[in-house]
Each structure stands twice: as C-alpha cells, then as structure tokens.
Design a protein around this motif. Structure first.
Motif, PDB file in Angstrom:
ATOM      1  N   ILE A 100      47.839  44.396  35.770  1.00 46.22           N
ATOM      2  CA  ILE A 100      48.719  44.050  36.895  1.00 46.22           C
ATOM      3  C   ILE A 100      47.916  43.463  38.050  1.00 46.22           C
ATOM      4  N   ILE A 101      46.856  44.160  38.441  1.00 45.85           N
ATOM      5  CA  ILE A 101      46.045  43.691  39.568  1.00 45.85           C
ATOM      6  C   ILE A 101      45.348  42.380  39.211  1.00 45.85           C
ATOM      7  N   GLY A 102      44.827  42.294  37.979  1.00 43.82           N
ATOM      8  CA  GLY A 102      44.149  41.076  37.572  1.00 43.82           C
ATOM      9  C   GLY A 102      45.065  39.858  37.601  1.00 43.82           C
ATOM     10  N   ALA A 103      46.287  40.016  37.111  1.00 45.29           N
ATOM     11  CA  ALA A 103      47.227  38.892  37.077  1.00 45.29           C
ATOM     12  C   ALA A 103      47.536  38.373  38.476  1.00 45.29           C
ATOM     13  N   LEU A 104      47.503  39.276  39.461  1.00 42.21           N
ATOM     14  CA  LEU A 104      47.795  38.870  40.837  1.00 42.21           C
ATOM     15  C   LEU A 104      46.533  38.429  41.579  1.00 42.21           C
ATOM     16  N   ALA A 105      45.460  39.202  41.455  1.00 42.55           N
ATOM     17  CA  ALA A 105      44.242  38.912  42.221  1.00 42.55           C
ATOM     18  C   ALA A 105      43.557  37.637  41.751  1.00 42.55           C
ATOM     19  N   LEU A 106      43.671  37.312  40.469  1.00 41.07           N
ATOM     20  CA  LEU A 106      42.994  36.126  39.944  1.00 41.07           C
ATOM     21  C   LEU A 106      43.642  34.826  40.396  1.00 41.07           C
ATOM     22  N   ARG A 107      44.739  34.933  41.116  1.00 41.54           N
ATOM     23  CA  ARG A 107      45.315  33.736  41.727  1.00 41.54           C
ATOM     24  C   ARG A 107      44.481  33.282  42.924  1.00 41.54           C
ATOM     25  N   THR A 108      43.542  34.150  43.335  1.00 37.86           N
ATOM     26  CA  THR A 108      42.660  33.836  44.453  1.00 37.86           C
ATOM     27  C   THR A 108      41.220  33.716  43.945  1.00 37.86           C
ATOM     28  N   PHE A 184      33.249  35.956  22.749  1.00 33.11           N
ATOM     29  CA  PHE A 184      33.953  36.262  24.002  1.00 33.11           C
ATOM     30  C   PHE A 184      32.961  36.468  25.140  1.00 33.11           C
ATOM     31  N   GLY A 185      31.928  37.280  24.892  1.00 25.31           N
ATOM     32  CA  GLY A 185      30.931  37.540  25.919  1.00 25.31           C
ATOM     33  C   GLY A 185      30.173  36.292  26.325  1.00 25.31           C
ATOM     34  N   LYS A 186      29.834  35.461  25.357  1.00 23.14           N
ATOM     35  CA  LYS A 186      29.112  34.228  25.664  1.00 23.14           C
ATOM     36  C   LYS A 186      29.989  33.274  26.472  1.00 23.14           C
ATOM     37  N   THR A 187      31.298  33.325  26.219  1.00 25.19           N
ATOM     38  CA  THR A 187      32.211  32.495  27.006  1.00 25.19           C
ATOM     39  C   THR A 187      32.277  32.977  28.451  1.00 25.19           C
ATOM     40  N   LEU A 188      32.282  34.300  28.632  1.00 27.36           N
ATOM     41  CA  LEU A 188      32.276  34.846  29.995  1.00 27.36           C
ATOM     42  C   LEU A 188      31.037  34.390  30.755  1.00 27.36           C
ATOM     43  N   ILE A 189      29.882  34.420  30.081  1.00 26.08           N
ATOM     44  CA  ILE A 189      28.638  33.993  30.726  1.00 26.08           C
ATOM     45  C   ILE A 189      28.694  32.496  31.039  1.00 26.08           C
ATOM     46  N   ALA A 198      33.247  24.854  31.700  1.00 26.84           N
ATOM     47  CA  ALA A 198      34.024  25.638  30.737  1.00 26.84           C
ATOM     48  C   ALA A 198      35.451  25.116  30.642  1.00 26.84           C
ATOM     49  N   VAL A 199      36.018  24.770  31.792  1.00 33.14           N
ATOM     50  CA  VAL A 199      37.373  24.207  31.809  1.00 33.14           C
ATOM     51  C   VAL A 199      37.387  22.862  31.081  1.00 33.14           C
ATOM     52  N   MET A 200      36.369  22.056  31.319  1.00 33.85           N
ATOM     53  CA  MET A 200      36.286  20.742  30.702  1.00 33.85           C
ATOM     54  C   MET A 200      36.170  20.840  29.183  1.00 33.85           C
ATOM     55  N   LEU A 201      35.535  21.922  28.705  1.00 30.16           N
ATOM     56  CA  LEU A 201      35.378  22.118  27.263  1.00 30.16           C
ATOM     57  C   LEU A 201      36.641  22.680  26.619  1.00 30.16           C
ATOM     58  N   GLY A 202      37.651  22.969  27.433  1.00 28.91           N
ATOM     59  CA  GLY A 202      38.935  23.387  26.889  1.00 28.91           C
ATOM     60  C   GLY A 202      39.196  24.884  26.901  1.00 28.91           C
ATOM     61  N   TYR A 203      38.332  25.669  27.531  1.00 30.29           N
ATOM     62  CA  TYR A 203      38.550  27.116  27.576  1.00 30.29           C
ATOM     63  C   TYR A 203      39.602  27.466  28.633  1.00 30.29           C
ATOM     64  N   ASN A 204      40.461  28.415  28.294  1.00 32.43           N
ATOM     65  CA  ASN A 204      41.447  28.923  29.245  1.00 32.43           C
ATOM     66  C   ASN A 204      40.752  29.968  30.116  1.00 32.43           C
ATOM     67  N   VAL A 205      40.181  29.507  31.209  1.00 32.82           N
ATOM     68  CA  VAL A 205      39.354  30.359  32.054  1.00 32.82           C
ATOM     69  C   VAL A 205      40.149  31.532  32.621  1.00 32.82           C
ATOM     70  N   MET A 206      41.370  31.283  33.032  1.00 30.41           N
ATOM     71  CA  MET A 206      42.191  32.349  33.596  1.00 30.41           C
ATOM     72  C   MET A 206      42.420  33.467  32.578  1.00 30.41           C
ATOM     73  N   ARG A 207      42.667  33.108  31.327  1.00 27.51           N
ATOM     74  CA  ARG A 207      42.909  34.116  30.294  1.00 27.51           C
ATOM     75  C   ARG A 207      41.652  34.944  30.044  1.00 27.51           C
ATOM     76  N   PHE A 208      40.498  34.282  29.991  1.00 27.57           N
ATOM     77  CA  PHE A 208      39.241  35.012  29.769  1.00 27.57           C
ATOM     78  C   PHE A 208      38.936  35.944  30.937  1.00 27.57           C
ATOM     79  N   LYS A 209      39.187  35.487  32.154  1.00 27.26           N
ATOM     80  CA  LYS A 209      38.945  36.323  33.321  1.00 27.26           C
ATOM     81  C   LYS A 209      39.885  37.535  33.335  1.00 27.26           C
ATOM     82  N   LEU A 210      41.144  37.305  32.966  1.00 28.24           N
ATOM     83  CA  LEU A 210      42.097  38.406  32.948  1.00 28.24           C
ATOM     84  C   LEU A 210      41.699  39.452  31.909  1.00 28.24           C
ATOM     85  N   LEU A 211      41.278  39.000  30.738  1.00 28.68           N
ATOM     86  CA  LEU A 211      40.827  39.929  29.709  1.00 28.68           C
ATOM     87  C   LEU A 211      39.598  40.701  30.180  1.00 28.68           C
TER      88      LEU A 211
END
Length: 315
Positions: A100-108, A184-189, A198-211
């Motif tokens: 819940i907090i991640g879905a809201l806080a990651l908008r910032t 997954f971990g290497k994508t986070l790094i 990472a965005v340019m390579l096609g990764y859904n950054v928001m989804r990885f951050k939320l996870l």
C-alpha cells in the motif's frame, strides 16, 4: 570470477558458522545481546535492500517493523493463534502495508519520497496510540510465556531464543544473497546505477521498485514479529521515528549495498552505545563523535571501505 565466488562462500559461510558457535561460549549477558543483534540485523537487511540496492531512502521503515510486531502480537495475545501462525500473520501484515505504502510513495522521488514515507510512519504510530484499547498505547503489552511456544520450544529459554534468532538471520541473509545473484537483484542494481538506461532497455522500473518495497517491508516485518516473540514485548516505541532512523544509521555504518554491512553496523553501534554508557552518562555524545568520525573517514561504511580498499569481490 569463480575464485571470487569461492571467497564469498568462505567468508559468508564462516560468518554464519561463527555466529552459530558463539552461543556455546558467550556469557549470559552477551548471549542475549547477540540474539538481539541478529534480529535487528535482519531489520537492517530489509532496509539495506531498499536503500543500498535500489537507492530509495526511506524514513518510515519503522511502520513495517511495527506492522510485523503488532500483527504478530495482536494475533497471538488477543486472538489466541499459535506463535508460528502469528509470525506468518506479522510478515503478511508487513507485506500488505509495504504494498500500500509503496504504491503511493513511489509516485514521488528523492526528498519527496523521504517525506511521504516519514508521514506514513507517523500515521502508523498515531494509529497505534489511537487504538489504545487493543494496542495498550505507549505502555504496550507483554506476550505471555505460554504464547511464546514455537513447535514445542519455549522462546523465553535463552538457548532456544538464540537458535531462533540465528535461524531467522540465516534464512534472511541467504535469501538476500540469492536475490542479489538473481536476475531480479541484478535488475535492481541496474536501476540504482542508471535508472534512465534501465527504462530505455524496456524494464518496468516502477514494478521492480514496488516489488523491492514489498520484499523489504516483509523482511522488516519478519524482524519485528521475531523480536516480539523472542523478547516478549510489543510497544509503540518500536513504531517511533527513532526506529526509522536506526536502520539508516546501521546501514550507513556497516556499508550500504554490502551483504554483511547491516550485521556489522548493528553490532558496532549496539556495543558502541553499550560500552560508552558504562563509562559515562554522556554516552550519546561519545557515540555521536565516533559516528561523525566514521562518516568522515569511512564514507562508504566499514564493509564498504573494506570492499573499496581490499576485497573488491565483496557483494
């Protein structure tokens, strides 16, 4: 590369073996301290996942620790569930709060993210005080010995408590290591190092951050639930601002983005305060001077400096 993997296995395996062996030689006072340190290091590992590997600076992690603590405590003390089930409920509560907090806080981003997480943590603290009939407000409540039986083992027994703390730390530590070496971990790094690429390579950054937030919250909640079971107390102080600042300090001291940093940071700060408080009433001043010195001369933390200067293969 293969040699580096062998070094990692030897170092981290040696640390786990040493922690397990300490329970047989430590005096009673330090026996309890090290058990507490391992639980708090699990909390710091949860924070390090977000701060050290995703570069998200949270000032509200106490809400996740408290979610696990109160989720377990209320389930065990008020609803009469068993300790193992209470532990799972605590972890689940932390994961849900994190989602819940991640879905809201990651908008910032940046400072705004810090402020939003801090506001959520304060809201959690006020909720605990508001529902004082259930949470007992500032006083908190004690978990009775009969409710602290884990598959027949009495968690109030020092030996079983240490073994339980070690088990939780070991599982969490190995999980973090496995995650860091996974895609997954290497994508986070990669997101930490260059989010635009990472965005340019096609990764859904928001989804990885939320996870990452959810996993970090669940690990922090595991530490909170374990702390309540092992030490038999659930209190609002664990949801206060200082318990959001503590993991930040532990990670900075030990080394952000290092696997052993959280353990080293908690161990160092715990005994720094413990030893200095036995020497002077101004122990916080002593601790503050030491912390400032470390920040100036070891800006990457203890393990971070070791990695930079000597062991570049450290994860």
């Amino acid at each position: 590369m293969r040699r580096d993997v062998q070094k990692n296995l030897l170092l981290h395996g040696g640390v786990l073996v040493a922690l397990f062996a300490l329970q047989f030689v430590l005096p009673a006072y330090h026996h309890g301290n090290v058990a507490r340190i391992m639980v708090l290091a699990t909390y710091a590992m949860g924070y390090n996942l977000l701060f050290g590997y995703v570069d998200l600076l949270s000032l509200g992690h106490a809400v996740f620790f408290a979610a696990g603590l109160y989720g377990m405590g209320i389930a065990v003390s008020h609803l009469g569930v068993s300790a193992p089930l209470g532990l799972m409920i605590g972890v689940l509560a932390g994961g849900v709060v994190g989602a819940i907090i991640g879905a809201l806080a990651l908008r910032t981003e940046g400072v705004a993210f810090m402020i939003v997480t801090l506001m959520f943590a304060q809201a959690g603290y006020l909720i605990i005080l508001y529902f004082g009939e259930i949470t007992r407000g500032d006083e908190g409540f004690v978990i009775q010995q009969v409710d602290r039986l884990f598959f027949g083992g009495d968690l109030s027994d020092p030996f079983i408590r240490y073994y339980a703390a070690f088990t939780v730390f070991c599982i969490s530590f190995l999980s973090i290591l496995a995650l860091l070496h996974s895609p997954f971990g290497k994508t986070l790094i990669a997101i930490r190092e260059n989010q635009e690429r990472a965005v340019m390579l096609g990764y859904n950054v928001m989804r990885f951050k939320l996870l990452a937030v959810i996993f970090s919250a669940a690990l922090s909640a595991l530490a909170g639930a374990t702390y309540g079971l092992l030490f038999g107390y659930v209190g609002a102080s664990f949801a206060s601002v200082q318990y959001s600042i503590f993991p930040l300090l532990w990670v900075l001291l030990g080394g952000a983005g290092t696997a052993l940093g959280p353990l080293v940071g908690v161990f160092f700060m715990f005994y720094l305060i413990d030893i200095s408080s036995g020497m002077t009433t101004a122990y916080m001043l002593v601790a503050g001077v030491v912390l400032v010195g470390l920040t100036l001369f070891a800006p990457q933390g203890l393990m971070g400096e070791i990695r930079r200067r000597f062991w570049r293969w450290l994860p």
